[in-house]
Design a protein around this motif. Structure first.
Motif, PDB file in Angstrom:
ATOM      1  N   VAL A  44     -93.693 -25.766 -12.883  1.00 59.33           N
ATOM      2  CA  VAL A  44     -93.086 -25.158 -12.668  1.00 59.33           C
ATOM      3  C   VAL A  44     -91.916 -25.155 -13.047  1.00 59.33           C
ATOM      4  CG1 VAL A  44     -92.953 -24.082  -9.949  1.00 59.33           C
ATOM      5  CG2 VAL A  44     -94.523 -25.075 -10.681  1.00 59.33           C
ATOM      6  N   ILE A  45     -91.034 -24.225 -13.049  1.00 57.45           N
ATOM      7  CA  ILE A  45     -89.130 -23.765 -13.256  1.00 57.45           C
ATOM      8  C   ILE A  45     -88.991 -23.441 -11.623  1.00 57.45           C
ATOM      9  CG2 ILE A  45     -87.830 -22.973 -14.397  1.00 57.45           C
ATOM     10  CD1 ILE A  45     -88.474 -24.406 -16.063  1.00 57.45           C
ATOM     11  N   VAL A  46     -87.402 -24.171 -11.308  1.00 54.90           N
ATOM     12  CA  VAL A  46     -87.293 -24.008 -10.630  1.00 54.90           C
ATOM     13  C   VAL A  46     -85.726 -23.545 -10.210  1.00 54.90           C
ATOM     14  CG1 VAL A  46     -86.458 -23.943  -7.857  1.00 54.90           C
ATOM     15  CG2 VAL A  46     -89.278 -24.585  -8.925  1.00 54.90           C
ATOM     16  N   GLY A  47     -84.858 -22.160 -10.266  1.00 53.90           N
ATOM     17  CA  GLY A  47     -83.654 -22.210 -10.762  1.00 53.90           C
ATOM     18  C   GLY A  47     -83.111 -21.406  -9.511  1.00 53.90           C
ATOM     19  N   TYR A  48     -81.948 -21.012  -9.109  1.00 51.21           N
ATOM     20  CA  TYR A  48     -81.182 -21.005  -8.157  1.00 51.21           C
ATOM     21  C   TYR A  48     -80.038 -20.128  -7.689  1.00 51.21           C
ATOM     22  CZ  TYR A  48     -78.805 -25.047  -7.905  1.00 51.21           C
ATOM     23  OH  TYR A  48     -77.697 -25.867  -8.015  1.00 51.21           O
ATOM     24  N   ASP A  49     -79.774 -19.250  -7.148  1.00 52.05           N
ATOM     25  CA  ASP A  49     -78.753 -17.821  -7.436  1.00 52.05           C
ATOM     26  C   ASP A  49     -77.730 -18.884  -6.936  1.00 52.05           C
ATOM     27  OD1 ASP A  49     -78.791 -17.087  -4.686  1.00 52.05           O
ATOM     28  OD2 ASP A  49     -78.910 -15.587  -5.103  1.00 52.05           O
ATOM     29  N   ILE A  50     -76.633 -18.299  -6.600  1.00 54.11           N
ATOM     30  CA  ILE A  50     -74.740 -18.746  -6.398  1.00 54.11           C
ATOM     31  C   ILE A  50     -75.050 -18.534  -4.027  1.00 54.11           C
ATOM     32  CG2 ILE A  50     -73.320 -18.907  -7.793  1.00 54.11           C
ATOM     33  CD1 ILE A  50     -74.044 -15.426  -5.632  1.00 54.11           C
ATOM     34  N   ARG A  51     -76.224 -18.018  -3.677  1.00 57.28           N
ATOM     35  CA  ARG A  51     -75.790 -18.013  -2.198  1.00 57.28           C
ATOM     36  C   ARG A  51     -75.740 -19.632  -2.044  1.00 57.28           C
ATOM     37  NH1 ARG A  51     -77.446 -12.959  -0.208  1.00 57.28           N
ATOM     38  NH2 ARG A  51     -78.030 -11.544  -1.600  1.00 57.28           N
ATOM     39  N   LEU A  52     -74.985 -19.046  -0.739  1.00 56.26           N
ATOM     40  CA  LEU A  52     -74.785 -20.816   0.246  1.00 56.26           C
ATOM     41  C   LEU A  52     -76.651 -21.544   0.733  1.00 56.26           C
ATOM     42  CD1 LEU A  52     -71.362 -19.470   2.137  1.00 56.26           C
ATOM     43  CD2 LEU A  52     -71.969 -20.476   0.262  1.00 56.26           C
ATOM     44  N   SER A  53     -77.259 -21.058   1.521  1.00 56.14           N
ATOM     45  CA  SER A  53     -78.671 -21.328   1.415  1.00 56.14           C
ATOM     46  C   SER A  53     -79.332 -21.615   0.452  1.00 56.14           C
ATOM     47  CB  SER A  53     -78.957 -20.257   2.414  1.00 56.14           C
ATOM     48  OG  SER A  53     -79.311 -19.007   1.746  1.00 56.14           O
ATOM     49  N   ASP A 101     -85.633 -28.653 -12.560  1.00 58.58           N
ATOM     50  CA  ASP A 101     -85.194 -27.707 -12.183  1.00 58.58           C
ATOM     51  C   ASP A 101     -84.014 -27.675 -13.214  1.00 58.58           C
ATOM     52  OD1 ASP A 101     -83.005 -27.250 -10.830  1.00 58.58           O
ATOM     53  OD2 ASP A 101     -82.576 -29.020  -8.959  1.00 58.58           O
ATOM     54  N   ILE A 102     -83.531 -26.192 -12.935  1.00 54.71           N
ATOM     55  CA  ILE A 102     -82.488 -25.253 -14.317  1.00 54.71           C
ATOM     56  C   ILE A 102     -81.506 -24.608 -13.169  1.00 54.71           C
ATOM     57  CG2 ILE A 102     -84.195 -24.447 -15.958  1.00 54.71           C
ATOM     58  CD1 ILE A 102     -83.649 -21.795 -15.103  1.00 54.71           C
ATOM     59  N   GLY A 103     -81.417 -25.802 -12.150  1.00 48.88           N
ATOM     60  CA  GLY A 103     -80.361 -25.535 -11.465  1.00 48.88           C
ATOM     61  C   GLY A 103     -79.372 -24.408 -11.851  1.00 48.88           C
ATOM     62  N   LEU A 104     -78.043 -24.120 -11.066  1.00 45.89           N
ATOM     63  CA  LEU A 104     -77.955 -22.591 -11.037  1.00 45.89           C
ATOM     64  C   LEU A 104     -77.560 -21.240 -11.873  1.00 45.89           C
ATOM     65  CD1 LEU A 104     -76.062 -20.600  -8.634  1.00 45.89           C
ATOM     66  CD2 LEU A 104     -73.794 -21.466  -9.521  1.00 45.89           C
ATOM     67  N   CYS A 105     -78.039 -20.138 -12.023  1.00 42.05           N
ATOM     68  CA  CYS A 105     -78.610 -19.569 -12.326  1.00 42.05           C
ATOM     69  C   CYS A 105     -78.868 -18.373 -12.449  1.00 42.05           C
ATOM     70  CB  CYS A 105     -79.806 -19.920 -13.990  1.00 42.05           C
ATOM     71  SG  CYS A 105     -81.786 -19.777 -12.819  1.00 42.05           S
ATOM     72  N   GLY A 106     -79.180 -17.127 -13.233  1.00 44.64           N
ATOM     73  CA  GLY A 106     -79.566 -15.633 -12.841  1.00 44.64           C
ATOM     74  C   GLY A 106     -81.308 -16.222 -13.265  1.00 44.64           C
ATOM     75  N   THR A 107     -81.871 -14.942 -12.610  1.00 46.52           N
ATOM     76  CA  THR A 107     -83.615 -14.850 -12.858  1.00 46.52           C
ATOM     77  C   THR A 107     -83.736 -14.480 -14.148  1.00 46.52           C
ATOM     78  OG1 THR A 107     -83.252 -13.043 -10.826  1.00 46.52           O
ATOM     79  CG2 THR A 107     -84.648 -12.745 -11.679  1.00 46.52           C
ATOM     80  N   GLU A 108     -82.514 -14.045 -15.200  1.00 51.78           N
ATOM     81  CA  GLU A 108     -84.021 -14.105 -16.544  1.00 51.78           C
ATOM     82  C   GLU A 108     -83.717 -15.180 -16.995  1.00 51.78           C
ATOM     83  OE1 GLU A 108     -80.380 -12.407 -19.456  1.00 51.78           O
ATOM     84  OE2 GLU A 108     -79.749 -11.248 -17.036  1.00 51.78           O
ATOM     85  N   GLN A 109     -83.061 -16.550 -16.489  1.00 54.38           N
ATOM     86  CA  GLN A 109     -82.725 -18.186 -17.550  1.00 54.38           C
ATOM     87  C   GLN A 109     -84.669 -18.591 -16.304  1.00 54.38           C
ATOM     88  OE1 GLN A 109     -78.814 -17.222 -16.668  1.00 54.38           O
ATOM     89  NE2 GLN A 109     -78.567 -19.047 -17.342  1.00 54.38           N
ATOM     90  N   VAL A 110     -84.853 -17.957 -15.416  1.00 53.59           N
ATOM     91  CA  VAL A 110     -85.973 -18.364 -14.741  1.00 53.59           C
ATOM     92  C   VAL A 110     -87.205 -17.836 -16.120  1.00 53.59           C
ATOM     93  CG1 VAL A 110     -87.607 -18.602 -13.331  1.00 53.59           C
ATOM     94  CG2 VAL A 110     -85.418 -19.670 -12.599  1.00 53.59           C
ATOM     95  N   TYR A 111     -86.889 -16.546 -16.441  1.00 56.59           N
ATOM     96  CA  TYR A 111     -88.169 -16.217 -16.915  1.00 56.59           C
ATOM     97  C   TYR A 111     -87.841 -16.897 -18.081  1.00 56.59           C
ATOM     98  CZ  TYR A 111     -88.184 -12.145 -13.340  1.00 56.59           C
ATOM     99  OH  TYR A 111     -88.140 -11.086 -12.902  1.00 56.59           O
ATOM    100  N   PHE A 112     -86.751 -17.120 -18.707  1.00 56.12           N
ATOM    101  CA  PHE A 112     -86.749 -17.396 -20.407  1.00 56.12           C
ATOM    102  C   PHE A 112     -87.139 -18.246 -20.371  1.00 56.12           C
ATOM    103  CE2 PHE A 112     -84.409 -19.941 -22.766  1.00 56.12           C
ATOM    104  CZ  PHE A 112     -84.320 -19.251 -24.799  1.00 56.12           C
ATOM    105  N   THR A 144     -84.552 -31.997 -13.746  1.00 55.41           N
ATOM    106  CA  THR A 144     -83.927 -31.363 -14.346  1.00 55.41           C
ATOM    107  C   THR A 144     -83.875 -31.174 -15.724  1.00 55.41           C
ATOM    108  OG1 THR A 144     -81.320 -32.592 -14.944  1.00 55.41           O
ATOM    109  CG2 THR A 144     -81.924 -31.743 -12.978  1.00 55.41           C
ATOM    110  N   LEU A 145     -83.375 -29.630 -16.338  1.00 56.82           N
ATOM    111  CA  LEU A 145     -83.939 -28.947 -17.221  1.00 56.82           C
ATOM    112  C   LEU A 145     -82.845 -28.401 -18.079  1.00 56.82           C
ATOM    113  CD1 LEU A 145     -86.090 -28.771 -19.818  1.00 56.82           C
ATOM    114  CD2 LEU A 145     -86.291 -26.802 -18.393  1.00 56.82           C
ATOM    115  N   GLU A 146     -81.830 -28.979 -18.663  1.00 56.87           N
ATOM    116  CA  GLU A 146     -80.838 -27.965 -19.033  1.00 56.87           C
ATOM    117  C   GLU A 146     -81.248 -26.437 -20.328  1.00 56.87           C
ATOM    118  OE1 GLU A 146     -77.567 -26.288 -20.520  1.00 56.87           O
ATOM    119  OE2 GLU A 146     -78.870 -27.454 -22.081  1.00 56.87           O
TER     120      GLU A 146
END
Length: 450
Positions: free
Chosen positions: A40-49, A70-81, A144-146
């Motif tokens: 499973v790919i997991v990513g997250y946006d810039i929100r503090l929580s 874990d692809i880290g801080l990203c946009g939704t489309e990077q999880v899709y990609f 983590t995955l780059e």
């Protein structure tokens, strides 16, 4: 247990009341049990929580036996990609997009980044959360995955580098995540970027990034005028939607962007199918036909558009709400591909942005979406159908009620989430008629609502 954060297409709610790390951990476990996902790919946006919720979500996924990438801080489309590009079993993006600052949520996909919504698993995940869990015999691994390099290469593949020339562009990330991608793309493009509210900041010092709200547009529009830019682009927080301003700082309705992108894409690919929503259609149909393509109406909403695109093998899909979908992007929506295509078109045409749009607005003037709070939406829509349907050229129900006459048409649809009715009106080249019919319908709605 409060599970009100589960919505029709995703999860959204206030933190910690409706969504918190404890619930996120259970959601991770339930996701694996319901989907059977092992990677499973997991990513997250810039929100503090977001980091804390993502950590708990990942713990739940691993406890249930899935490996987390874990692809880290990203946009939704990077999880899709990443989910489709690396052939994972699924992906989860921790984001609340344009919701208030103290909110968070999740967007979930399965294999090939197919959306998981209430009719294909999301409700099952919600119901499973209520029951006790046992740990899997073998815990999942974490790594983590780059993905940035592969993602940037993919984005650049949509434009002809040789056709690009220097342009001055205003980009407004709204302190969301889009600025991080712009900084990566900048190295490969001949454009000068004027950066507004560029740094990611979950405190949202300039308000929650949602350019669909008129009060959020001035910063972009003003910067375009001040710097003499060719175009302005603004994004929401997780940048799966992008919004456009011409060289005069004028906000461009999403409807006309759909037609422009369809035309630009078909010029590249040759004849193909384009999916569009039924709210406003004539401009898109006209441009798609002229470019040798086939325009197909779909019910509004990303799950419906994506499925219809797969069914039809469509090259592009667009909604007037600023969601744009691409076959080669796993049929998913991207907020980066659209502006690259339009910048390419500006370079190729040598014309100002306004000249590409003005002729279309003239040919098919539209009201834009108008919302009205209605006590009994089905009753009002039925009464309007009865009044207007009898003399109409056609009546359709792809999404709500669409009534078409020779030189004007309208769509009336209920919101999925609130007692609101949404109206869209367009005409064939007749602005006074568009305004008159819009006022007439709004007055009729008001009369029926008493």
């Amino acid at each position: 247990m409060d599970l009100s954060c589960f919505k029709a297409y995703d999860l959204r709610g206030s933190v910690p009341e409706q969504l918190n790390p404890a619930l996120a951990e259970l959601i991770g476990r339930a996701y694996v049990e319901i989907t059977g996902a092992k990677k499973v790919i997991v990513g997250y946006d810039i929100r503090l929580s977001s980091p804390e919720i993502t950590k708990a979500l990942s713990s739940g996924l691993m406890a249930a036996g899935a490996d987390v990438f874990d692809i880290g801080l990203c946009g939704t489309e990077q999880v899709y990609f990443a989910t489709s590009h690396y052939e994972m079993d699924g992906g989860i993006m921790v984001t609340a997009s344009h919701n208030p600052r103290n909110h968070n949520g999740m967007k979930m996909v399965g294999p090939e980044s197919r959306p998981i919504s209430s009719d294909n698993g999301l409700n099952d995940i919600r119901d499973r959360v209520r029951e006790p869990f046992a740990d899997a015999p073998v815990q999942g691994k974490y790594e983590t995955l780059e993905v940035t390099r592969a993602y940037i290469d993919h984005l650049l593949g949509y434009v002809d580098a040789a056709a690009l020339r220097p342009l001055k562009l205003v980009v407004n990330a709204g302190n969301g995540g889009a600025g991080l991608v712009i900084d990566q793309l900048e190295k490969h493009l001949p454009f000068e970027f004027i950066k507004v509210h560029h740094q990611p900041d979950g405190n949202f010092p300039h308000g929650v990034p949602n350019p669909i709200l008129e009060e959020n547009r001035a910063a972009t529009a003003d910067a375009v005028i001040e710097h003499g830019a060719a175009m302005g682009i603004a994004w929401d927080g997780d940048y799966d939607r992008c919004f456009f301003f011409d060289e005069n700082g004028r906000f461009i309705e999403g409807y006309y962007i759909v037609g422009l992108l369809a035309d630009q894409f078909l010029r590249k690919t040759g004849p193909g199918k384009v999916i569009h929503d039924p709210r406003l259609i004539w401009n898109t149909q006209d441009l798609v036909k002229a470019a040798g393509g086939e325009a197909i109406e779909s019910k509004t909403g990303h799950a419906f558009i994506k499925q219809r695109m797969r069914d039809e093998d469509a090259v592009y899909g667009g909604e007037m709400s600023a969601h744009h979908y691409f076959r080669d992007f796993a049929y998913c929506d991207s907020g980066m591909i659209p502006w690259l295509l339009i910048a390419e078109r500006l370079c190729q045409s040598g014309k100002p942005f306004s000249s590409l749009i003005d002729a279309r607005i003239e040919a098919y003037p539209a009201s834009g979406e108008i919302n009205r709070t209605i006590a009994d939406p089905p009753k009002v829509i039925a009464a309007i159908e009865e009044k207007y349907g009898a003399g109409a050229k056609s009546v359709s129900y792809v999404d709500g009620l669409s009534v078409e006459f020779d030189n004007w048409r309208f769509n009336l649809r209920m919101s999925n989430t609130e007692p609101v009715v949404r109206l869209n009106v367009e005409t064939r080249g007749d602005i006074p008629l568009m305004k008159a019919k819009t006022e007439e319908l709004l007055a009729e709605m008001e009369r029926l609502n008493k």
